[in-house]
Each structure stands twice: as structure tokens, then as C-alpha cells.
Write a protein that holds these residues in place. Structure first.
Motif, PDB file in Angstrom:
ATOM      1  N   ILE A  86     -12.410 -64.867  67.168  1.00 56.78           N
ATOM      2  CA  ILE A  86     -12.749 -66.078  66.561  1.00 56.78           C
ATOM      3  C   ILE A  86     -11.300 -66.301  65.855  1.00 56.78           C
ATOM      4  O   ILE A  86     -10.617 -65.703  65.245  1.00 56.78           O
ATOM      5  CB  ILE A  86     -13.911 -65.662  65.559  1.00 56.78           C
ATOM      6  N   THR A  97      -9.337 -70.147  64.329  1.00 54.31           N
ATOM      7  CA  THR A  97      -9.008 -71.534  64.024  1.00 54.31           C
ATOM      8  C   THR A  97      -7.329 -71.776  63.784  1.00 54.31           C
ATOM      9  O   THR A  97      -6.878 -71.069  62.947  1.00 54.31           O
ATOM     10  CB  THR A  97      -9.688 -72.180  62.622  1.00 54.31           C
ATOM     11  N   ARG A 139      -7.537 -75.519  59.887  1.00 51.75           N
ATOM     12  CA  ARG A 139      -8.484 -74.462  59.011  1.00 51.75           C
ATOM     13  C   ARG A 139      -8.892 -75.263  57.775  1.00 51.75           C
ATOM     14  O   ARG A 139      -8.573 -76.440  57.535  1.00 51.75           O
ATOM     15  CB  ARG A 139      -7.594 -73.487  58.476  1.00 51.75           C
ATOM     16  N   ARG A 149     -11.820 -76.972  57.604  1.00 48.97           N
ATOM     17  CA  ARG A 149     -12.562 -78.011  57.967  1.00 48.97           C
ATOM     18  C   ARG A 149     -13.790 -77.892  58.638  1.00 48.97           C
ATOM     19  O   ARG A 149     -14.326 -78.855  59.103  1.00 48.97           O
ATOM     20  CB  ARG A 149     -11.539 -78.837  58.873  1.00 48.97           C
ATOM     21  N   GLY A 180     -16.981 -72.548  61.301  1.00 54.15           N
ATOM     22  CA  GLY A 180     -18.618 -72.406  61.320  1.00 54.15           C
ATOM     23  C   GLY A 180     -19.034 -72.930  62.545  1.00 54.15           C
ATOM     24  O   GLY A 180     -20.270 -72.589  63.060  1.00 54.15           O
ATOM     25  N   ALA A 231     -16.767 -57.041  64.240  1.00 55.98           N
ATOM     26  CA  ALA A 231     -15.542 -56.701  63.317  1.00 55.98           C
ATOM     27  C   ALA A 231     -14.532 -57.456  62.928  1.00 55.98           C
ATOM     28  O   ALA A 231     -13.987 -58.186  63.712  1.00 55.98           O
ATOM     29  CB  ALA A 231     -14.759 -55.374  64.194  1.00 55.98           C
ATOM     30  N   THR A 252     -11.678 -59.423  60.279  1.00 51.66           N
ATOM     31  CA  THR A 252     -10.510 -59.537  59.680  1.00 51.66           C
ATOM     32  C   THR A 252     -11.056 -59.852  58.073  1.00 51.66           C
ATOM     33  O   THR A 252     -12.286 -60.104  57.774  1.00 51.66           O
ATOM     34  CB  THR A 252      -9.389 -60.526  59.971  1.00 51.66           C
ATOM     35  N   ALA A 310     -14.526 -63.367  55.112  1.00 51.90           N
ATOM     36  CA  ALA A 310     -14.910 -64.639  54.138  1.00 51.90           C
ATOM     37  C   ALA A 310     -15.895 -65.771  54.728  1.00 51.90           C
ATOM     38  O   ALA A 310     -16.776 -66.264  54.048  1.00 51.90           O
ATOM     39  CB  ALA A 310     -13.824 -65.114  53.610  1.00 51.90           C
ATOM     40  N   TYR A 346     -17.779 -65.304  57.537  1.00 49.47           N
ATOM     41  CA  TYR A 346     -19.156 -64.677  57.927  1.00 49.47           C
ATOM     42  C   TYR A 346     -19.941 -64.550  56.891  1.00 49.47           C
ATOM     43  O   TYR A 346     -21.341 -64.842  56.807  1.00 49.47           O
ATOM     44  CB  TYR A 346     -18.765 -63.557  58.847  1.00 49.47           C
TER      45      TYR A 346
HETATM   46  C1  LIG Z   1     -11.256 -66.940  59.602  1.00 48.24           C
HETATM   47  C2  LIG Z   1     -10.936 -68.324  60.289  1.00 48.24           C
HETATM   48  C3  LIG Z   1     -11.484 -68.157  61.479  1.00 48.24           C
HETATM   49  C4  LIG Z   1     -11.780 -69.312  59.549  1.00 48.24           C
HETATM   50  O1  LIG Z   1     -11.738 -70.492  60.013  1.00 48.24           O
HETATM   51  P1  LIG Z   1     -11.968 -72.074  59.386  1.00 48.24           P
HETATM   52  O2  LIG Z   1     -12.065 -73.022  60.581  1.00 48.24           O
HETATM   53  O3  LIG Z   1     -10.743 -72.209  58.371  1.00 48.24           O
HETATM   54  O4  LIG Z   1     -13.411 -71.843  58.509  1.00 48.24           O
HETATM   55  P2  LIG Z   1     -14.185 -72.972  57.962  1.00 48.24           P
HETATM   56  O5  LIG Z   1     -13.588 -73.891  57.738  1.00 48.24           O
HETATM   57  O6  LIG Z   1     -15.273 -72.898  58.773  1.00 48.24           O
HETATM   58  O7  LIG Z   1     -14.664 -71.949  56.852  1.00 48.24           O
HETATM   59  C5  LIG Z   1     -15.871 -72.284  56.188  1.00 48.24           C
HETATM   60  C6  LIG Z   1     -15.930 -71.519  54.980  1.00 48.24           C
HETATM   61  O8  LIG Z   1     -15.728 -70.151  55.002  1.00 48.24           O
HETATM   62  C7  LIG Z   1     -15.008 -69.572  53.693  1.00 48.24           C
HETATM   63  N1  LIG Z   1     -13.869 -69.330  54.347  1.00 48.24           N
HETATM   64  C8  LIG Z   1     -13.054 -69.586  55.567  1.00 48.24           C
HETATM   65  N2  LIG Z   1     -11.715 -69.143  55.557  1.00 48.24           N
HETATM   66  C9  LIG Z   1     -11.506 -68.588  54.392  1.00 48.24           C
HETATM   67  C10 LIG Z   1     -10.257 -67.850  53.869  1.00 48.24           C
HETATM   68  N3  LIG Z   1      -9.296 -67.729  54.486  1.00 48.24           N
HETATM   69  N4  LIG Z   1     -10.458 -67.412  52.259  1.00 48.24           N
HETATM   70  C11 LIG Z   1     -11.631 -67.365  51.707  1.00 48.24           C
HETATM   71  N5  LIG Z   1     -12.665 -68.316  52.340  1.00 48.24           N
HETATM   72  C12 LIG Z   1     -12.715 -68.781  53.326  1.00 48.24           C
HETATM   73  C13 LIG Z   1     -15.011 -70.940  52.843  1.00 48.24           C
HETATM   74  O9  LIG Z   1     -16.220 -70.726  52.027  1.00 48.24           O
HETATM   75  C14 LIG Z   1     -14.979 -72.004  53.955  1.00 48.24           C
HETATM   76  O10 LIG Z   1     -15.541 -73.031  53.061  1.00 48.24           O
HETATM   77  P3  LIG Z   1     -14.869 -73.871  52.091  1.00 48.24           P
HETATM   78  O11 LIG Z   1     -13.468 -74.370  53.105  1.00 48.24           O
HETATM   79  O12 LIG Z   1     -15.490 -75.318  51.951  1.00 48.24           O
HETATM   80  O13 LIG Z   1     -14.280 -73.310  50.818  1.00 48.24           O
HETATM   81  C15 LIG Z   1      -9.484 -68.627  60.113  1.00 48.24           C
HETATM   82  O14 LIG Z   1      -9.060 -68.737  58.741  1.00 48.24           O
HETATM   83  C16 LIG Z   1      -8.486 -67.973  60.879  1.00 48.24           C
HETATM   84  O15 LIG Z   1      -8.393 -68.251  62.471  1.00 48.24           O
HETATM   85  N6  LIG Z   1      -7.626 -66.813  60.577  1.00 48.24           N
HETATM   86  C17 LIG Z   1      -6.718 -65.997  61.463  1.00 48.24           C
HETATM   87  C18 LIG Z   1      -7.527 -65.259  62.637  1.00 48.24           C
HETATM   88  C19 LIG Z   1      -8.757 -64.421  62.057  1.00 48.24           C
HETATM   89  O16 LIG Z   1      -8.738 -63.646  61.024  1.00 48.24           O
HETATM   90  N7  LIG Z   1      -9.663 -64.781  62.781  1.00 48.24           N
HETATM   91  C20 LIG Z   1     -11.151 -63.778  62.365  1.00 48.24           C
HETATM   92  C21 LIG Z   1     -11.158 -62.879  63.119  1.00 48.24           C
HETATM   93  S1  LIG Z   1     -12.713 -61.901  62.729  1.00 48.24           S
END
Ligand SMILES: CC(C)(COP(=O)(O)OP(=O)(O)OC[C@H]1O[C@@H](n2cnc3c(N)ncnc32)[C@H](O)[C@@H]1OP(=O)(O)O)[C@@H](O)C(=O)NCCC(=O)NCCS
Length: 235
Positions: free
Chosen positions: A163, A165, A170, A172, A176, A197, A199, A204, A206
Motif C-alpha cells: 500500500i 501513496t 499524501r 489527501r 483511504g 503487516a 509500517t 496510523a 489503518y
Molecule cells: C501510509 C500512506 C499509504 C498513507 O497514505 P495517505 O494517502 O497519505 O493517507 P490518507 O490521506 O488517506 O490518510 C488518512 C488519515 O490517516 C492518518 N494518516 C495517514 N498517514 C499518516 C501519517 N504519516 N501520520 C499520521 N497519521 C497518518 C491521518 O489520520 C489521515 O487523515 P488526515 O490527513 O486528515 O490527518 C503513505 O504515507 C505512504 O505511502 N507511506 C510510505 C509507504 C508506507 O509506509 N506504506 C504503508 C505500508 S503498510
């Protein structure tokens, strides 16, 4: 992202619960990664992956000292991994110098529920079902991939994997969107339970989607010789 109460949950995670969690996770994970079917071994599973930096992995339901010390003693192949439920500090103490810690993950589960997926303006979602794998991409108006994810299906269990972004997109809501689209497609395919599993960043996200943290997954591997690591990185 070590939340208050996490240690309590770890204390409460018995070996039997860990074994069940691992069994729920490995089959769908192997489907997602197009790896070999998990084979039951003492304490968990062995999965053949067949890539240079990831030849094979052992996935264990607990930090059973005898089992881990036995694997550590017997295995000397670069690119072999061990993942085990339990805290990293305890896991480290069981390793020999040939093994390197490789970061820990967060095992999480959920009961899948149909999601209302709200795609932000300027993006579109593509969902493909390829046999027992679901692949979701969120695309920009220019057709670039902004977010992505996949799920390996194993009966009633859907294992979300890979998963992400892209940095510029990110926070946005796209993470979700990916998770909601994967959950809806998995429900359509008959899955009922989600396992993954994560990161720390993933955890945060999930947690906001109703997933439950179940335990830490510590990881270690035998690193490749440096010249092979470079070849792997560029190849
Ligand atoms: C984790 C990841 C997929 C989140 O993607 P994203 O598109 O930014 O997530 P969303 O915008 O849908 O986030 C929804 C909510 O989740 C929470 N959230 C998401 N990322 C977060 C972060 N880095 N820290 C804290 N809260 C977070 C927040 O509550 C967020 O809502 P908000 O922006 O209104 O505060 C992205 O940070 C990423 O690709 N990280 C690097 C790779 C990774 O770790 N992938 C996950 C593998 S398990």
C-alpha cells in the motif's frame, strides 16, 4: 507510532494467538507476492520467494528461543529472512552476527465492511481482479499513479499489501481510497476478514479505518554480499 496500551496487547498475545495470526496472514501474503505456497514448519511457515534479496522467508508465531536459535544456526544463505511475532529487542538477542535486523512491522486485522469511497477531485480509481489478487491504482488526471495497493485472497481472508501513496499526493485521503476500494473488491470476492503487516505510517492510516493492532512483527535477514546488493538495487 508506539501507542499507549500497545505493550499490554503484546503481553496478552499468547503463542497460540500468534500462530493463528500468522496462519491468517501468510497464505494471502504469498498470493500477493506471487510466492510459493506457505509450508508449515515448527513454529510457523516457510515460504519460497526466489528473488536474490528475498530467497525464502520463515514466518513464526512467537519468539520461541529453540526454534529461532535452530534456524539461525542452520541457515547461512544470503537473502533468507525470518519474521517472528515479538519485540525486536528480544528477537535481536537470538540472532548470530550473520543476521541483521530489518525493522519491525505491525500486524493488524479487521472485519471487512463495505466502504463508501470518496475519490478527491482530479483523481480516478482503477480496480482489477487478477485470479485471487486485487490490484488498485489511484490515477491523476494525467494518468500517473498517485496511490496503489493490492490484496492477496485466501478463502475468507484478504491480505492487504504494497500500500502506498506517492509523496506529493499524501494526506489527501488517497490511502483511504485505496483501502476502501480493496475492501469492497475483497468482499465481492467472498472475503470477510482483513489482515496486514503495516509500517508505522501505514498503522496510523489503518487505525483511522477501524483496523486493530494485534502485535509486533520483528524481522531479520542475512544480507547479500555488497556487490550483489548493488546489482539488485540497479536491476
Ligand atoms: C501510509 C500512506 C499509504 C498513507 O497514505 P495517505 O494517502 O497519505 O493517507 P490518507 O490521506 O488517506 O490518510 C488518512 C488519515 O490517516 C492518518 N494518516 C495517514 N498517514 C499518516 C501519517 N504519516 N501520520 C499520521 N497519521 C497518518 C491521518 O489520520 C489521515 O487523515 P488526515 O490527513 O486528515 O490527518 C503513505 O504515507 C505512504 O505511502 N507511506 C510510505 C509507504 C508506507 O509506509 N506504506 C504503508 C505500508 S503498510
Amino acid at each position: 507510532m508506539t501507542g499507549v496500551g500497545e505493550d499490554d496487547e503484546l503481553d496478552g498475545l499468547t503463542a497460540a494467538t500468534g500462530a493463528g495470526l500468522i496462519a491468517d496472514w501468510v497464505y494471502g501474503w504469498a498470493v500477493s507476492r506471487e510466492a510459493g505456497r506457505p509450508v508449515a514448519v515448527r513454529g510457523g511457515f516457510r515460504i519460497e520467494i526466489g528473488r536474490p534479496g528475498h530467497v525464502r522467508r520463515y514466518v513464526l508465531g512467537s519468539l520461541d528461543r529453540d526454534i529461532i536459535r535452530d534456524l539461525v544456526r542452520r541457515i547461512d544463505t544470503p537473502g533468507v529472512w525470518i519474521k517472528a511475532i515479538g519485540p525486536e529487542a528480544e528477537f535481536r538477542a537470538l540472532l548470530s552476527p550473520a543476521w541483521e535486523l530489518a525493522g519491525s512491522g505491525h500486524l493488524m486485522t479487521t472485519s471487512l465492511r463495505r466502504a463508501v469511497v470518496r475519490v478527491p477531485d482530479g483523481y480516478s480509481v482503477q480496480t482489477r481482479v487478477e485470479r485471487n489478487r486485487i490490484v488498485v491504482q489511484v490515477l491523476t488526471g494525467a494518468g500517473e499513479v498517485a496511490a496503489f495497493g493490492q490484496t492477496g485472497l485466501a478463502g475468507a481472508i484478504a491480505v492487504a499489501d504494497h500500500i502506498g501513496t506517492e509523496e506529493a499526493h499524501r494526506r489527501r485521503g488517497l490511502g483511504g481510497v485505496v483501502m476502501g476500494s480493496l475492501a469492497n473488491a475483497a468482499l465481492d470476492q467472498g472475503a470477510r476478514k482483513g489482515v496486514l503487516a503495516a509500517t508505522a505510517e501505514g498503522k496510523a492510516l489503518y487505525l483511522t479505518l477501524g483496523w486493530t493492532f494485534r502485535g509486533c512483527l520483528s524481522g531479520a535477514w542475512i544480507p547479500l554480499p555488497e556487490q550483489e546488493q548493488n546489482a539488485t538495487a540497479t536491476g
